[in-house]
Design a protein around this motif. Structure first.
Motif, short mmCIF file in Angstrom:
data_model
loop_
_atom_site.label_atom_id
_atom_site.label_comp_id
_atom_site.label_asym_id
_atom_site.label_seq_id
_atom_site.Cartn_x
_atom_site.Cartn_y
_atom_site.Cartn_z
N GLU A 151 0.83 -1.20 0.00
CA GLU A 151 0.00 0.00 0.00
C GLU A 151 0.87 1.25 0.00
O GLU A 151 0.59 2.22 -0.71
N TYR A 152 1.90 1.25 0.84
CA TYR A 152 2.82 2.38 0.93
C TYR A 152 3.43 2.69 -0.44
O TYR A 152 3.54 3.85 -0.84
N ALA A 208 -0.10 -1.90 -8.98
CA ALA A 208 -1.03 -3.02 -9.07
C ALA A 208 -1.50 -3.50 -7.70
O ALA A 208 -2.51 -4.17 -7.60
N VAL A 209 -0.77 -3.20 -6.63
CA VAL A 209 -1.16 -3.65 -5.30
C VAL A 209 -2.38 -2.86 -4.85
O VAL A 209 -2.39 -1.64 -4.92
N TRP A 210 -3.38 -3.56 -4.39
CA TRP A 210 -4.60 -2.91 -3.92
C TRP A 210 -4.44 -2.46 -2.49
O TRP A 210 -3.71 -3.07 -1.70
N VAL A 254 -9.69 -6.50 1.58
CA VAL A 254 -10.66 -7.07 2.53
C VAL A 254 -12.02 -7.25 1.85
O VAL A 254 -12.66 -8.31 2.01
N ARG A 255 -12.47 -6.27 1.09
CA ARG A 255 -13.77 -6.39 0.41
C ARG A 255 -13.78 -7.57 -0.56
O ARG A 255 -14.75 -8.33 -0.61
N LEU A 256 -12.71 -7.73 -1.34
CA LEU A 256 -12.63 -8.85 -2.28
C LEU A 256 -12.66 -10.18 -1.54
O LEU A 256 -13.41 -11.09 -1.90
N THR A 257 -11.83 -10.30 -0.50
CA THR A 257 -11.75 -11.56 0.23
C THR A 257 -13.07 -11.89 0.92
O THR A 257 -13.55 -13.03 0.84
N LEU A 299 -4.63 -10.62 6.03
CA LEU A 299 -4.17 -10.26 4.69
C LEU A 299 -2.84 -9.53 4.71
O LEU A 299 -2.04 -9.66 3.78
N ALA A 300 -2.59 -8.78 5.76
CA ALA A 300 -1.31 -8.05 5.87
C ALA A 300 -0.13 -9.00 5.94
O ALA A 300 1.00 -8.61 5.66
#
Length: 175
Positions: free
Chosen positions: A14-15, A97-99, A105-108, A152-153
């Motif tokens: 994310e960073y 490309a990293v969400w 979280v929403r996808l998972t 997920l992290a």
């Protein structure tokens, strides 16, 4: 001299997609490794904690407060920063490309609910998966935490290399 040190507590992926200029990255799940270095930086100036929306930075603020380190958080996080027209820095060669964690979280969660419903056609017990995932947002809202984001992290694309954290700690000590 009174400095401002900006610490971004989002996952490294994310960073890399965009952060406040000059921000250093210490993911929330690594913040417990950093109090001595953060205290050193705090002795020289203010510490501003940043995440995507403010929830993770507030959690980091509480963790550092337990170590006697006063910090502030950026209300609304990088989302509010960008919405206000400020630039986000992207390291050269960084993948966009990293969400963000919220999107992951929403996808998972959605995929797990759909899987539970689909598998529930084979055996009704699989519907419990959907029920368990559906309860997650309520629990998250009540506790101001997100267990799924914590899981997920830990995925490889969201994990810092050990050297990245060590370099950030050294950068804090050099300030």
């Amino acid at each position: 001299m009174h400095d401002l040190t900006v610490l971004d507590v989002r996952a490294p992926g994310e960073y890399a997609t965009g952060h406040l200029p000059g921000a250093l990255n210490i993911p929330l799940d690594q913040i417990s490794r950093a109090p001595p270095a953060v205290r050193h930086a705090a002795d020289r100036g203010d510490i501003l904690l940043v995440c995507a929306s403010g929830a993770r930075s507030d959690s980091a603020r509480k963790t550092l407060a337990e170590h006697g380190i006063d910090t502030a958080t950026l209300t609304g996080g990088t989302g509010a920063w960008a919405a206000a027209g400020h630039d986000l820095h992207r390291p050269e060669g960084a993948s966009r490309a990293v969400w963000g964690m919220e999107r992951q979280v929403r996808l998972t969660a959605g995929a797990l609910v759909l899987a539970g419903l689909g598998l529930g056609l084979l055996h009704p017990a699989f519907r419990l998966l959907s029920a368990a995932v559906a309860g997650g947002p309520a629990f998250s809202a009540l506790t101001d935490s997100c267990g799924m984001a914590g899981v997920l992290a830990r995925l490889p694309h969201n994990r810092p290399r050990r050297g990245d954290i060590d370099a950030t700690v050294v950068a804090l000590l050099d300030r």
